[in-house]
Design an enzyme around this catalytic site. Structure first.
Site, PDB file in Angstrom:
ATOM      1  CG  ASP A   1      -1.195   7.835   0.524  1.00  0.00           C
ATOM      2  OD1 ASP A   1      -2.236   8.225  -0.018  1.00  0.00           O
ATOM      3  OD2 ASP A   1      -0.067   8.066   0.068  1.00  0.00           O
TER       4      ASP A   1
ATOM      5  CG  ASP B   1      -1.620   1.209   1.570  1.00  0.00           C
ATOM      6  OD1 ASP B   1      -1.492   1.723   2.697  1.00  0.00           O
ATOM      7  OD2 ASP B   1      -2.312   1.704   0.665  1.00  0.00           O
TER       8      ASP B   1
HETATM    9  O1  LIG Z   1      -3.398   4.038   1.733  1.00  0.00           O
HETATM   10  P1  LIG Z   1      -3.563   4.232   0.236  1.00  0.00           P
HETATM   11  O2  LIG Z   1      -4.546   3.230  -0.372  1.00  0.00           O
HETATM   12  O3  LIG Z   1      -2.234   4.277  -0.497  1.00  0.00           O
HETATM   13  O4  LIG Z   1      -4.205   5.724   0.020  1.00  0.00           O
HETATM   14  C1  LIG Z   1      -5.139   6.256   0.935  1.00  0.00           C
HETATM   15  C2  LIG Z   1      -5.484   7.637   0.402  1.00  0.00           C
HETATM   16  O5  LIG Z   1      -6.038   7.537  -0.884  1.00  0.00           O
HETATM   17  C3  LIG Z   1      -6.529   8.347   1.228  1.00  0.00           C
HETATM   18  O6  LIG Z   1      -7.639   7.465   1.407  1.00  0.00           O
HETATM   19  C4  LIG Z   1      -8.723   8.141   2.042  1.00  0.00           C
HETATM   20  O7  LIG Z   1      -9.790   7.218   2.155  1.00  0.00           O
HETATM   21  P2  LIG Z   1     -11.056   7.358   1.157  1.00  0.00           P
HETATM   22  O8  LIG Z   1     -10.544   7.035  -0.241  1.00  0.00           O
HETATM   23  O9  LIG Z   1     -11.568   8.776   1.263  1.00  0.00           O
HETATM   24  O10 LIG Z   1     -12.050   6.290   1.671  1.00  0.00           O
HETATM   25  C5  LIG Z   1      -8.321   8.642   3.435  1.00  0.00           C
HETATM   26  O11 LIG Z   1      -8.032   7.510   4.240  1.00  0.00           O
HETATM   27  C6  LIG Z   1      -7.061   9.515   3.352  1.00  0.00           C
HETATM   28  O12 LIG Z   1      -6.586   9.784   4.652  1.00  0.00           O
HETATM   29  C7  LIG Z   1      -5.978   8.806   2.579  1.00  0.00           C
HETATM   30  O13 LIG Z   1      -4.888   9.713   2.351  1.00  0.00           O
HETATM   31 MG   LIG Z   2      -2.675   3.302   3.377  1.00  0.00          MG
END
Ligand SMILES: O=P(O)(O)OC[C@@H](O)[C@H]1O[C@@H](OP(=O)(O)O)[C@@H](O)[C@@H](O)[C@@H]1O
Ligand SMILES: [Mg+2]
Ligand SMILES: [Zn+2]
Length: 175
Positions: free
Chosen positions: A9, A7
């Protein structure tokens, strides 16, 4: 092949509840770049599967996302390593796509790219959706405590989840 899927972020770079909206906000977690470089130098193929609903939400353009991934590749290359296939889901939660985690579409796309079998492959994440995506395709769910990992852990994780402090600890376990 030795395939590891990450993953992004909260695993490779710091995450934010306000999303990572610019190259300046994309800051590697200490040890993560080195971990990816060491893994790839040890013969691991390191792929990435990341939800990026910020695209659908209009928080940042695709160009910015690509710049973040170019920076990731550049930093790992400076350490003599290489980043493999990066797959992202640009869709919003209500679009019903097949790629947004916890759906396993991105993991399947990576397997297809490498003609690899996902069973037992470690997928390293910080969110419940990452763990569920892994389980959906018979991969090994791996949780790191960085990003949202501590919060995810506090809510309970699937029984066979492997747990590490951070990506550097995952690399130490594999190398
Ligand atoms: O962890 P990965 O998959 O690499 O990326 C997560 C991000 O796309 C964002 O995903 C969002 O969730 P929502 O997409 O709004 O449910 C939130 O959790 C944000 O805090 C986060 O930065
Ligand atoms: Mg993540
Ligand atoms: Zn999608």
């Amino acid at each position: 092949m030795k395939l590891l899927i990450l993953d992004r972020d909260g695993v490779i770079n710091f995450d934010s509840d306000a999303y990572i909206k610019s190259l300046q906000e994309w800051i590697p977690i200490p040890g993560s770049i080195e971990a990816i470089a060491q893994l790839s130098k040890a013969g691991w193929t390191v792929a990435v599967a990341t939800n990026q609903s910020g695209i659908a939400r209009g928080y940042y353009p695709l160009q910015t996302l690509e710049a973040m991934h170019a920076r990731l590749r550049e930093l790992v290359a400076e350490q003599g390593g290489e980043v493999g296939h990066i797959v992202y889901c640009p869709h919003g939660p209500d679009e019903g796509c097949d790629c947004r985690k916890p759906k396993p579409g991105m993991l399947r796309a990576i397997a297809e790219h490498y003609q690899a079998d996902l069973s037992g492959i470690w997928f390293v994440g910080d969110s419940k959706g990452d763990l569920e995506a892994a389980l959906a395709v018979g991969a090994q769910p791996v949780l790191v405590k960085t990003g949202k990992g501590e919060k995810t852990l506090s809510k309970g994780v699937p029984q066979n989840t492997l747990i590490f402090d951070d990506l550097a600890a995952v690399a130490r376990a594999l190398i």
